[in-house]
Design a protein around this motif. Structure first.
Motif, PDB file in Angstrom:
ATOM      1  N   GLN A   1      -9.462 -73.131 -22.893  1.00  0.00           N
ATOM      2  CA  GLN A   1      -8.338 -73.532 -22.039  1.00  0.00           C
ATOM      3  C   GLN A   1      -7.582 -74.657 -22.749  1.00  0.00           C
ATOM      4  O   GLN A   1      -8.194 -75.558 -23.336  1.00  0.00           O
ATOM      5  CB  GLN A   1      -8.861 -74.033 -20.701  1.00  0.00           C
ATOM      6  CG  GLN A   1      -9.509 -72.954 -19.872  1.00  0.00           C
ATOM      7  CD  GLN A   1     -10.077 -73.461 -18.551  1.00  0.00           C
ATOM      8  OE1 GLN A   1     -10.880 -72.780 -17.938  1.00  0.00           O
ATOM      9  NE2 GLN A   1      -9.667 -74.648 -18.112  1.00  0.00           N
TER      10      GLN A   1
ATOM     11  N   GLY B   1     -16.045 -65.679 -23.334  1.00  0.00           N
ATOM     12  CA  GLY B   1     -16.552 -66.144 -22.044  1.00  0.00           C
ATOM     13  C   GLY B   1     -17.482 -65.054 -21.516  1.00  0.00           C
ATOM     14  O   GLY B   1     -18.044 -64.299 -22.307  1.00  0.00           O
ATOM     15  N   GLY B   2     -17.581 -64.937 -20.197  1.00  0.00           N
ATOM     16  CA  GLY B   2     -18.405 -63.876 -19.618  1.00  0.00           C
ATOM     17  C   GLY B   2     -17.762 -62.512 -19.853  1.00  0.00           C
ATOM     18  O   GLY B   2     -16.540 -62.429 -20.027  1.00  0.00           O
TER      19      GLY B   2
ATOM     20  N   THR C   1     -11.148 -70.483 -13.175  1.00  0.00           N
ATOM     21  CA  THR C   1      -9.858 -70.540 -13.873  1.00  0.00           C
ATOM     22  C   THR C   1      -9.845 -69.396 -14.882  1.00  0.00           C
ATOM     23  O   THR C   1     -10.648 -69.382 -15.824  1.00  0.00           O
ATOM     24  CB  THR C   1      -9.693 -71.893 -14.597  1.00  0.00           C
ATOM     25  OG1 THR C   1      -9.855 -72.932 -13.641  1.00  0.00           O
ATOM     26  CG2 THR C   1      -8.319 -71.999 -15.253  1.00  0.00           C
TER      27      THR C   1
ATOM     28  N   SER D   1     -18.403 -74.099 -19.186  1.00  0.00           N
ATOM     29  CA  SER D   1     -17.175 -73.385 -18.799  1.00  0.00           C
ATOM     30  C   SER D   1     -16.011 -74.370 -18.781  1.00  0.00           C
ATOM     31  O   SER D   1     -16.209 -75.583 -18.625  1.00  0.00           O
ATOM     32  CB  SER D   1     -17.330 -72.758 -17.404  1.00  0.00           C
ATOM     33  OG  SER D   1     -17.314 -73.754 -16.400  1.00  0.00           O
ATOM     34  N   GLY D   2     -14.799 -73.834 -18.903  1.00  0.00           N
ATOM     35  CA  GLY D   2     -13.622 -74.687 -18.816  1.00  0.00           C
ATOM     36  C   GLY D   2     -13.289 -74.999 -17.369  1.00  0.00           C
ATOM     37  O   GLY D   2     -12.786 -76.081 -17.045  1.00  0.00           O
TER      38      GLY D   2
ATOM     39  N   PHE E   1     -11.114 -63.848 -21.355  1.00  0.00           N
ATOM     40  CA  PHE E   1     -11.407 -64.374 -22.700  1.00  0.00           C
ATOM     41  C   PHE E   1     -12.088 -63.285 -23.531  1.00  0.00           C
ATOM     42  O   PHE E   1     -11.825 -63.135 -24.719  1.00  0.00           O
ATOM     43  CB  PHE E   1     -12.371 -65.569 -22.616  1.00  0.00           C
ATOM     44  CG  PHE E   1     -11.719 -66.924 -22.415  1.00  0.00           C
ATOM     45  CD1 PHE E   1     -10.381 -67.046 -22.082  1.00  0.00           C
ATOM     46  CD2 PHE E   1     -12.458 -68.100 -22.568  1.00  0.00           C
ATOM     47  CE1 PHE E   1      -9.802 -68.297 -21.901  1.00  0.00           C
ATOM     48  CE2 PHE E   1     -11.899 -69.350 -22.397  1.00  0.00           C
ATOM     49  CZ  PHE E   1     -10.569 -69.450 -22.062  1.00  0.00           C
TER      50      PHE E   1
ATOM     51  N   TYR F   1      -2.098 -66.380 -22.856  1.00  0.00           N
ATOM     52  CA  TYR F   1      -1.592 -66.162 -21.492  1.00  0.00           C
ATOM     53  C   TYR F   1      -1.957 -67.328 -20.567  1.00  0.00           C
ATOM     54  O   TYR F   1      -2.779 -68.181 -20.923  1.00  0.00           O
ATOM     55  CB  TYR F   1      -2.210 -64.851 -20.965  1.00  0.00           C
ATOM     56  CG  TYR F   1      -3.721 -64.901 -21.028  1.00  0.00           C
ATOM     57  CD1 TYR F   1      -4.400 -64.578 -22.198  1.00  0.00           C
ATOM     58  CD2 TYR F   1      -4.471 -65.338 -19.944  1.00  0.00           C
ATOM     59  CE1 TYR F   1      -5.776 -64.675 -22.284  1.00  0.00           C
ATOM     60  CE2 TYR F   1      -5.850 -65.434 -20.011  1.00  0.00           C
ATOM     61  CZ  TYR F   1      -6.496 -65.107 -21.184  1.00  0.00           C
ATOM     62  OH  TYR F   1      -7.852 -65.228 -21.264  1.00  0.00           O
TER      63      TYR F   1
ATOM     64  N   GLY G   1     -17.970 -70.214 -22.312  1.00  0.00           N
ATOM     65  CA  GLY G   1     -16.551 -70.496 -22.089  1.00  0.00           C
ATOM     66  C   GLY G   1     -16.032 -71.662 -22.904  1.00  0.00           C
ATOM     67  O   GLY G   1     -16.620 -72.066 -23.918  1.00  0.00           O
TER      68      GLY G   1
HETATM   69  N1  GLU Z   1     -11.394 -70.178 -18.380  1.00  0.00           N
HETATM   70  C1  GLU Z   1     -12.792 -69.870 -18.416  1.00  0.00           C
HETATM   71  C2  GLU Z   1     -13.525 -70.874 -19.255  1.00  0.00           C
HETATM   72  O1  GLU Z   1     -12.961 -71.569 -20.004  1.00  0.00           O
HETATM   73  C3  GLU Z   1     -13.093 -68.491 -18.950  1.00  0.00           C
HETATM   74  C4  GLU Z   1     -12.257 -67.431 -18.385  1.00  0.00           C
HETATM   75  C5  GLU Z   1     -12.522 -66.073 -18.960  1.00  0.00           C
HETATM   76  O2  GLU Z   1     -13.671 -65.797 -19.346  1.00  0.00           O
HETATM   77  O3  GLU Z   1     -11.569 -65.307 -19.048  1.00  0.00           O
HETATM   78  O4  GLU Z   1     -14.709 -70.984 -19.228  1.00  0.00           O
END
Ligand code: GLU
Length: 326
Positions: free
Chosen positions: A90, A36-37, A198, A152-153, A42, A120, A71
């Motif tokens: 996710q 992700g970022g 999230t 993104s999620g 992530f 987690y 993401g």
């Molecule tokens: N849950 C976010 C997503 O799916 C990413 C979260 C993260 O980068 O930790 O896009």
């Protein structure tokens, strides 16, 4: 002729010795992990997986590299199309992809998607400027709200939360689609009123958002959490964000919300050897893995095989059976 024979003999000797040197046992192939970022968890999770697996890179002949991506939704599509080998996603997005819902509606179930393990909990986090007057999700009407960027999620989690509150994101709010760190900066500068994210905790973008001059609050969503968990989606769970991670936020207690599990996914294209190696190294080096981020501390091997909707990759399954986990 003699010279020619000598050259051939020397060449064979060279190849023989090269072949026996430890570095040349396997030609290393690169294995990509989409995350992700860079301020998210992530990215840390991908880095932790790569770090552990790469210790055995001479044995397996693989070298994991981590890529920063948009993401979950991007990662799922990228592993299916072969752009990435593995990706963090996710659990809720994994479910939708496996069954062809939400972002995959119209494209049908993504049958080539495979799951590896869960990690987690990620909590849907609604961050708002105190001066925006937002105290509950119901106060969001007419506000400038970042839902999350495409790929993104969390974008769909934001929409699900608003829907549960009876708010239409297309009509009732001014919706933005920025990345988390951009959203945090804009919130601090007064350019938006709130943003959803999230993510596992603690995380950089929320620390950034709560550490500026502007007073910022994480909005509890207990009613929405109850509704989403009980009535709407099978993958949401109730969770709490520990306030100890965000001492500068204008909150005085842990924040009730809903969440999902972060998972690792791949596709049928990944070899059994590769999926086996990744599962085995992570499960057998769990203590080290847990030490690499606070969010990983509560990991439990049995629970890591839950929350997966796509079929477990057969290579990973071979390890789980060997280890007596399945
Ligand atoms: N849950 C976010 C997503 O799916 C990413 C979260 C993260 O980068 O930790 O896009």
């Amino acid at each position: 002729m003699k010279k020619f024979v000598l050259a051939i003999v020397l060449l064979f000797c060279f190849l023989f010795f090269m072949g026996n040197s430890p570095r040349a046992v396997h030609a290393e192939s690169t294995v990509t992990i989409g995350t992700g970022g860079v301020t998210g968890v992530f990215y840390q999770a991908g880095g932790a997986i790569a770090r552990i697996v790469n210790k055995k890179r001479h044995e397996y002949g693989i070298r994991c590299v981590v890529e920063s991506t948009d993401g979950s939704v991007y990662n799922i599509d990228a592993v299916i199309s072969g752009i990435l080998d593995f990706g963090l996603a996710q659990g809720d997005r994994q479910h939708q992809a496996a069954f062809g819902g939400a972002e995959w509606e119209g494209r049908g179930p993504q049958r080539d998607l495979r799951s590896m393990f869960s990690l987690y909990a990620e909590a849907c986090t609604l961050v708002a400027a105190v001066d925006s007057g937002i105290n509950t999700i119901a106060d969001m009407r007419g506000k400038r709200v970042n839902l999350g960027h495409p790929g993104s999620g969390h974008r769909q989690n934001s929409i699900d939360a608003l829907n549960a509150a009876g708010i239409d994101y297309k009509k009732d709010i001014i919706a933005k689609e920025l990345k988390p760190l951009e959203a945090s900066r804009l919130l601090k500068a007064g350019g938006i009123d709130a943003f959803f994210y999230t993510v596992g905790h603690p995380t950089g973008a929320i620390i950034d958002a709560t550490s500026g001059k502007k007073k910022v609050k994480i909005i509890p969503m207990p009613v929405i959490a109850k509704k989403l968990v009980n009535d709407v989606h099978p993958y949401y769970v109730k969770t709490k964000i520990p306030i100890k991670y965000y001492r500068n936020a204008a909150n005085d207690a842990d924040i009730e919300t809903f969440g999902v599990k972060a998972t690792l996914v791949t596709s049928v294209k990944a070899s059994n050897m590769l999926a086996y190696a990744i599962a085995k190294e992570i499960f057998e080096n769990m203590r080290q893995f847990k030490s690499l981020h606070v969010a990983f501390q509560g990991l439990d091997k049995t629970k890591m095989l839950e929350n997966m909707s796509a079929r477990i990759h057969p290579g990973a399954m071979r390890y789980y059976k060997e280890a007596g986990l399945k």
